[in-house]
Enzyme design. Structure first.
Site, PDB file in Angstrom:
ATOM      1  N   GLY A  13       2.744   3.377  -0.529  1.00  0.00           N
ATOM      2  CA  GLY A  13       2.923   3.249  -1.973  1.00  0.00           C
ATOM      3  C   GLY A  13       3.767   4.372  -2.555  1.00  0.00           C
ATOM      4  N   ASP A  15       2.946   6.939  -4.626  1.00  0.00           N
ATOM      5  CA  ASP A  15       2.361   8.280  -4.529  1.00  0.00           C
ATOM      6  C   ASP A  15       2.247   8.735  -3.078  1.00  0.00           C
ATOM      7  OD1 ASP A  15       2.116   7.929  -7.223  1.00  0.00           O
ATOM      8  OD2 ASP A  15      -0.044   8.259  -7.317  1.00  0.00           O
ATOM      9  N   ASP A  58      -7.986  -0.545   7.357  1.00  0.00           N
ATOM     10  CA  ASP A  58      -8.035  -1.290   6.098  1.00  0.00           C
ATOM     11  C   ASP A  58      -9.269  -0.875   5.323  1.00  0.00           C
ATOM     12  OD1 ASP A  58      -8.290  -3.479   4.122  1.00  0.00           O
ATOM     13  OD2 ASP A  58      -6.699  -4.409   5.308  1.00  0.00           O
ATOM     14  N   ALA A  81      -5.002   4.409  -1.594  1.00  0.00           N
ATOM     15  CA  ALA A  81      -4.892   2.954  -1.414  1.00  0.00           C
ATOM     16  C   ALA A  81      -5.736   2.219  -2.443  1.00  0.00           C
ATOM     17  CB  ALA A  81      -5.351   2.563  -0.005  1.00  0.00           C
ATOM     18  N   SER A  84      -3.384  -1.905  -7.245  1.00  0.00           N
ATOM     19  CA  SER A  84      -3.126  -1.011  -8.377  1.00  0.00           C
ATOM     20  C   SER A  84      -2.462  -1.677  -9.582  1.00  0.00           C
ATOM     21  CB  SER A  84      -2.264   0.167  -7.910  1.00  0.00           C
ATOM     22  OG  SER A  84      -0.929  -0.248  -7.748  1.00  0.00           O
ATOM     23  N   THR A 125      -8.106   7.057 -12.568  1.00  0.00           N
ATOM     24  CA  THR A 125      -7.039   6.658 -13.487  1.00  0.00           C
ATOM     25  C   THR A 125      -7.429   6.723 -14.959  1.00  0.00           C
ATOM     26  OG1 THR A 125      -5.808   4.694 -14.234  1.00  0.00           O
ATOM     27  CG2 THR A 125      -7.818   4.272 -13.035  1.00  0.00           C
ATOM     28  N   GLU A 127      -6.814   4.442 -16.891  1.00  0.00           N
ATOM     29  CA  GLU A 127      -7.274   3.087 -17.266  1.00  0.00           C
ATOM     30  C   GLU A 127      -8.789   3.074 -17.487  1.00  0.00           C
ATOM     31  OE1 GLU A 127      -6.162  -0.445 -17.470  1.00  0.00           O
ATOM     32  OE2 GLU A 127      -4.505   0.719 -18.256  1.00  0.00           O
ATOM     33  N   TYR A 149      -9.498  -4.088 -12.935  1.00  0.00           N
ATOM     34  CA  TYR A 149      -8.978  -2.885 -12.246  1.00  0.00           C
ATOM     35  C   TYR A 149      -9.656  -1.625 -12.775  1.00  0.00           C
ATOM     36  CZ  TYR A 149      -5.782   0.999 -11.254  1.00  0.00           C
ATOM     37  OH  TYR A 149      -5.254   2.217 -10.881  1.00  0.00           O
ATOM     38  N   LYS A 153     -12.061   0.916 -10.728  1.00  0.00           N
ATOM     39  CA  LYS A 153     -11.738   2.344 -10.588  1.00  0.00           C
ATOM     40  C   LYS A 153     -12.865   3.221 -11.122  1.00  0.00           C
ATOM     41  CE  LYS A 153      -7.669   3.029  -8.646  1.00  0.00           C
ATOM     42  NZ  LYS A 153      -7.477   3.908  -7.479  1.00  0.00           N
TER      43      LYS A 153
HETATM   44  P1  NAP Z   1       1.020   1.567  -5.175  1.00  0.00           P
HETATM   45  O1  NAP Z   1       2.469   1.954  -5.126  1.00  0.00           O
HETATM   46  O2  NAP Z   1       0.643   0.223  -5.662  1.00  0.00           O
HETATM   47  O3  NAP Z   1       0.418   1.767  -3.693  1.00  0.00           O
HETATM   48  C1  NAP Z   1      -0.850   1.266  -3.338  1.00  0.00           C
HETATM   49  C2  NAP Z   1      -1.078   1.491  -1.853  1.00  0.00           C
HETATM   50  O4  NAP Z   1      -2.378   0.975  -1.493  1.00  0.00           O
HETATM   51  C3  NAP Z   1      -0.066   0.793  -0.948  1.00  0.00           C
HETATM   52  O5  NAP Z   1       0.268   1.682   0.096  1.00  0.00           O
HETATM   53  C4  NAP Z   1      -0.867  -0.390  -0.401  1.00  0.00           C
HETATM   54  O6  NAP Z   1      -0.425  -0.833   0.844  1.00  0.00           O
HETATM   55  C5  NAP Z   1      -2.239   0.250  -0.271  1.00  0.00           C
HETATM   56  N1  NAP Z   1      -3.337  -0.718  -0.117  1.00  0.00           N
HETATM   57  C6  NAP Z   1      -3.686  -1.697  -0.974  1.00  0.00           C
HETATM   58  N2  NAP Z   1      -4.752  -2.347  -0.491  1.00  0.00           N
HETATM   59  C7  NAP Z   1      -5.093  -1.781   0.702  1.00  0.00           C
HETATM   60  C8  NAP Z   1      -6.111  -2.014   1.681  1.00  0.00           C
HETATM   61  N3  NAP Z   1      -7.011  -2.985   1.546  1.00  0.00           N
HETATM   62  N4  NAP Z   1      -6.178  -1.223   2.771  1.00  0.00           N
HETATM   63  C9  NAP Z   1      -5.263  -0.256   2.919  1.00  0.00           C
HETATM   64  N5  NAP Z   1      -4.259   0.025   2.044  1.00  0.00           N
HETATM   65  C10 NAP Z   1      -4.185  -0.746   0.938  1.00  0.00           C
HETATM   66  O7  NAP Z   1       0.203   2.632  -6.036  1.00  0.00           O
HETATM   67  P2  NAP Z   1       0.620   4.115  -6.526  1.00  0.00           P
HETATM   68  O8  NAP Z   1       1.331   4.013  -7.827  1.00  0.00           O
HETATM   69  O9  NAP Z   1       1.220   4.856  -5.391  1.00  0.00           O
HETATM   70  O10 NAP Z   1      -0.813   4.712  -6.875  1.00  0.00           O
HETATM   71  C11 NAP Z   1      -1.608   5.363  -5.876  1.00  0.00           C
HETATM   72  C12 NAP Z   1      -3.069   5.308  -6.292  1.00  0.00           C
HETATM   73  O11 NAP Z   1      -3.246   5.968  -7.530  1.00  0.00           O
HETATM   74  C13 NAP Z   1      -3.629   3.909  -6.506  1.00  0.00           C
HETATM   75  O12 NAP Z   1      -4.979   3.912  -6.088  1.00  0.00           O
HETATM   76  C14 NAP Z   1      -3.540   3.694  -8.003  1.00  0.00           C
HETATM   77  O13 NAP Z   1      -4.506   2.759  -8.422  1.00  0.00           O
HETATM   78  C15 NAP Z   1      -3.838   5.101  -8.481  1.00  0.00           C
HETATM   79  N6  NAP Z   1      -3.255   5.484  -9.766  1.00  0.00           N
HETATM   80  C16 NAP Z   1      -1.924   5.283  -9.986  1.00  0.00           C
HETATM   81  C17 NAP Z   1      -1.357   5.714 -11.171  1.00  0.00           C
HETATM   82  C18 NAP Z   1       0.117   5.538 -11.444  1.00  0.00           C
HETATM   83  O14 NAP Z   1       0.505   5.608 -12.614  1.00  0.00           O
HETATM   84  N7  NAP Z   1       0.958   5.345 -10.421  1.00  0.00           N
HETATM   85  C19 NAP Z   1      -2.171   6.323 -12.142  1.00  0.00           C
HETATM   86  C20 NAP Z   1      -3.519   6.524 -11.872  1.00  0.00           C
HETATM   87  C21 NAP Z   1      -4.052   6.112 -10.668  1.00  0.00           C
HETATM   88  P3  NAP Z   1       0.611  -2.073   1.036  1.00  0.00           P
HETATM   89  O15 NAP Z   1       1.970  -1.435   1.104  1.00  0.00           O
HETATM   90  O16 NAP Z   1       0.163  -2.666   2.317  1.00  0.00           O
HETATM   91  O17 NAP Z   1       0.450  -2.984  -0.146  1.00  0.00           O
HETATM   92  N1  GDD Z   2       3.795  -4.443 -16.184  1.00  0.00           N
HETATM   93  C1  GDD Z   2       4.244  -4.756 -17.414  1.00  0.00           C
HETATM   94  N2  GDD Z   2       5.213  -5.704 -17.559  1.00  0.00           N
HETATM   95  N3  GDD Z   2       3.702  -4.106 -18.466  1.00  0.00           N
HETATM   96  C2  GDD Z   2       4.189  -4.420 -19.692  1.00  0.00           C
HETATM   97  C3  GDD Z   2       5.188  -5.385 -19.906  1.00  0.00           C
HETATM   98  C4  GDD Z   2       5.729  -6.062 -18.787  1.00  0.00           C
HETATM   99  O1  GDD Z   2       6.599  -6.919 -18.892  1.00  0.00           O
HETATM  100  N4  GDD Z   2       5.450  -5.444 -21.228  1.00  0.00           N
HETATM  101  C5  GDD Z   2       4.638  -4.585 -21.834  1.00  0.00           C
HETATM  102  N5  GDD Z   2       3.871  -3.958 -20.913  1.00  0.00           N
HETATM  103  C6  GDD Z   2       2.810  -2.978 -21.207  1.00  0.00           C
HETATM  104  C7  GDD Z   2       1.457  -3.347 -20.600  1.00  0.00           C
HETATM  105  O2  GDD Z   2       0.800  -4.330 -21.414  1.00  0.00           O
HETATM  106  C8  GDD Z   2       0.778  -1.976 -20.624  1.00  0.00           C
HETATM  107  O3  GDD Z   2       0.197  -1.744 -21.878  1.00  0.00           O
HETATM  108  C9  GDD Z   2       1.934  -1.002 -20.421  1.00  0.00           C
HETATM  109  O4  GDD Z   2       3.144  -1.742 -20.622  1.00  0.00           O
HETATM  110  C10 GDD Z   2       1.975  -0.345 -19.040  1.00  0.00           C
HETATM  111  O5  GDD Z   2       1.873  -1.361 -18.053  1.00  0.00           O
HETATM  112  P1  GDD Z   2       2.098  -1.034 -16.486  1.00  0.00           P
HETATM  113  O6  GDD Z   2       3.373  -0.321 -16.277  1.00  0.00           O
HETATM  114  O7  GDD Z   2       1.871  -2.307 -15.746  1.00  0.00           O
HETATM  115  O8  GDD Z   2       0.964   0.063 -16.168  1.00  0.00           O
HETATM  116  P2  GDD Z   2      -0.575   0.134 -16.549  1.00  0.00           P
HETATM  117  O9  GDD Z   2      -0.724   1.187 -17.616  1.00  0.00           O
HETATM  118  O10 GDD Z   2      -1.163  -1.196 -16.788  1.00  0.00           O
HETATM  119  O11 GDD Z   2      -1.204   0.667 -15.181  1.00  0.00           O
HETATM  120  C11 GDD Z   2      -0.560   1.718 -14.428  1.00  0.00           C
HETATM  121  O12 GDD Z   2      -1.055   2.967 -14.849  1.00  0.00           O
HETATM  122  C12 GDD Z   2      -2.453   3.174 -14.618  1.00  0.00           C
HETATM  123  C13 GDD Z   2      -2.796   4.562 -15.171  1.00  0.00           C
HETATM  124  O13 GDD Z   2      -3.066   4.477 -16.534  1.00  0.00           O
HETATM  125  C14 GDD Z   2      -0.846   1.450 -12.952  1.00  0.00           C
HETATM  126  O14 GDD Z   2      -0.107   2.345 -12.174  1.00  0.00           O
HETATM  127  C15 GDD Z   2      -2.314   1.647 -12.634  1.00  0.00           C
HETATM  128  O15 GDD Z   2      -2.518   1.537 -11.220  1.00  0.00           O
HETATM  129  C16 GDD Z   2      -2.726   3.041 -13.133  1.00  0.00           C
HETATM  130  O16 GDD Z   2      -4.087   3.279 -12.867  1.00  0.00           O
END
Ligand code: NAP
Ligand code: GDD
Length: 332
Positions: A13, A15, A58, A81, A84, A125, A127, A149, A153
């Site tokens: 992923g 991160d 897994d 993982a 997400s 998160t 969220e 979700y 979390k």
């Molecule tokens: P991401 O790009 O969606 O990556 C998710 C990873 O989880 C991928 O490597 C995916 O593998 C793996 N995975 C999913 N299901 C699995 C399973 N059953 N067993 C093993 N691996 C599995 O997410 P990210 O943005 O890097 O975020 C990393 C973590 O931080 C996530 O837990 C997310 O919920 C959390 N988080 C993210 C944000 C953000 O803004 N990015 C904020 C707060 C928290 P595949 O490649 O096989 O799908």
């Molecule tokens: N994805 C998406 N697509 N979001 C949209 C769109 C669209 O076309 N238009 C508006 N949005 C708004 C969503 O409704 C949401 O309020 C905001 O944009 C951000 O959406 P995402 O980028 O999908 O992220 P998220 O905030 O729902 O979730 C991400 O951040 C979380 C941390 O607060 C993910 O990375 C989660 O895994 C993570 O925990």
């Protein structure tokens, strides 16, 4: 001194790729956990693939986690993982709970069984704050998740806290606000916008359909946020930390900035689509990371404008080079 070993779940992923780079630079031996796939999901870690060890396991499979820990013997585990993407959590609510909630317990149980001295980081998160009780949100703000979700979390967060308190594990929960990068998945709104800008600029599309333009997020840079994960595991005692920039911007502002970077007017291209709105929305996220600054010495380096411009530039370059990774349009 023995070389530190770290296990990263979710290595494929966004991160996972930044954290692997970060830990390699600090001399760690890095083991990446990936689930078995018939296609190659390693695009984001291609540049470090020869430097890390990849292992199949897994989060759904308890014995695969125990075997992995016995084999790799990590000092630190970063559990990144999960399923997400928030909209998918309504379509696959049970599977999301299995990965994102119960998967955490499976990993904590594996730690208890194999080696309780392993330090554990849980990717929690903002969220979890959902329908927010106060602005900005800190470690003391009550939770009110608004999606399957977010609910999953929250379970992952509390089971991490519970195993710390019940069994004395060194387990930390990082409550990270949205963080983005050129490696962000195309379904998330920042990358959907920057990818859309590049496609429009290159004449491959004219419109970009978005959902709720009024939603506000605290967007930071993923490269900054992985440092905070590591810092949490280097402290004397385990604890939970909010990681955020402290700024909030709307999706509308994001679109305006991204289109302007490519010399385009967002109003001529963005179409608001009711079908892309969520059953329950998180309207406003803005984090207070003062505890992380005080205790960890952490603060973000990349600001909102710099982040979005970095992402637009990367997507423009990708399309200009005709990269196959430029991919197909995503509709949400
Ligand atoms: P991401 O790009 O969606 O990556 C998710 C990873 O989880 C991928 O490597 C995916 O593998 C793996 N995975 C999913 N299901 C699995 C399973 N059953 N067993 C093993 N691996 C599995 O997410 P990210 O943005 O890097 O975020 C990393 C973590 O931080 C996530 O837990 C997310 O919920 C959390 N988080 C993210 C944000 C953000 O803004 N990015 C904020 C707060 C928290 P595949 O490649 O096989 O799908
Ligand atoms: N994805 C998406 N697509 N979001 C949209 C769109 C669209 O076309 N238009 C508006 N949005 C708004 C969503 O409704 C949401 O309020 C905001 O944009 C951000 O959406 P995402 O980028 O999908 O992220 P998220 O905030 O729902 O979730 C991400 O951040 C979380 C941390 O607060 C993910 O990375 C989660 O895994 C993570 O925990």
């Amino acid at each position: 001194m023995t070389q530190r070993r770290a296990l990263i779940t979710g290595i494929t992923g966004q991160d996972g790729s930044y954290l692997a780079e970060f830990l390699l630079q600090r001399g760690y031996q890095v083991v990446g956990m990936a689930r078995r796939a018939s296609t190659d999901p390693f695009e984001r870690i291609e540049h470090v693939r020869g430097l890390i060890t990849l292992r199949n396991a897994d989060l759904l499979d308890q014995s695969s986690l125990i075997h992995l820990l016995k084999e790799s013997r990590p000092h630190e585990i970063y559990n990144l993982a999960s399923q997400s993407f928030v909209p998918t959590s309504w379509e696959q609510a049970v599977l999301t709970a299995e990965f994102t909630a119960v998967g955490v317990t499976r990993l904590l149980e594996a730690i208890r069984f194999v080696d309780p001295s392993i330090k554990f980081y849980q990717a929690s998160t903002s969220e979890m704050f959902g329908k927010t009780h106060e602005v900005p949100q800190s470690e003391r703000t009550p939770f009110y998740p608004r999606s399957p979700y977010g609910v999953a979390k929250l379970y992952g967060h509390w089971i991490t806290v519970n195993y710390r308190e019940s069994y004395g594990l060194f387990a930390c929960s990082g409550i990270l606000f949205n963080h983005e990068s050129p490696r962000r998945g195309r379904e998330f709104v920042t990358r959907k916008v920057t990818d859309g800008v590049a496609r429009i600029k290159h004449g491959m599309a004219t419109k970009l359909r978005l959902g709720n333009l009024d939603a506000r997020r605290d967007w930071g840079y993923a490269g900054d946020y992985v440092e905070a994960m590591w810092l949490m595991l280097q402290q004397d005692t385990p604890d939970d930390y909010v990681i955020a920039t402290g700024e909030t911007h709307s999706v509308r502002e994001l679109a305006e900035l991204a289109f302007a970077r490519a010399g385009l007017d967002w109003r001529q291209h963005v179409v608001e689509d009711q079908d892309l709105k969520r059953p329950a929305e998180v309207d406003l996220l803005q984090g207070d990371a003062s505890k992380a600054k005080r205790v960890l010495g952490w603060q973000p380096k990349v600001g909102f404008r710099e982040l979005i411009e970095m992402m637009v530039d990367a997507d423009l370059k990708r399309y200009a080079e005709g990269s196959p990774a430029a991919g197909l349009p995503v509709e949400r």
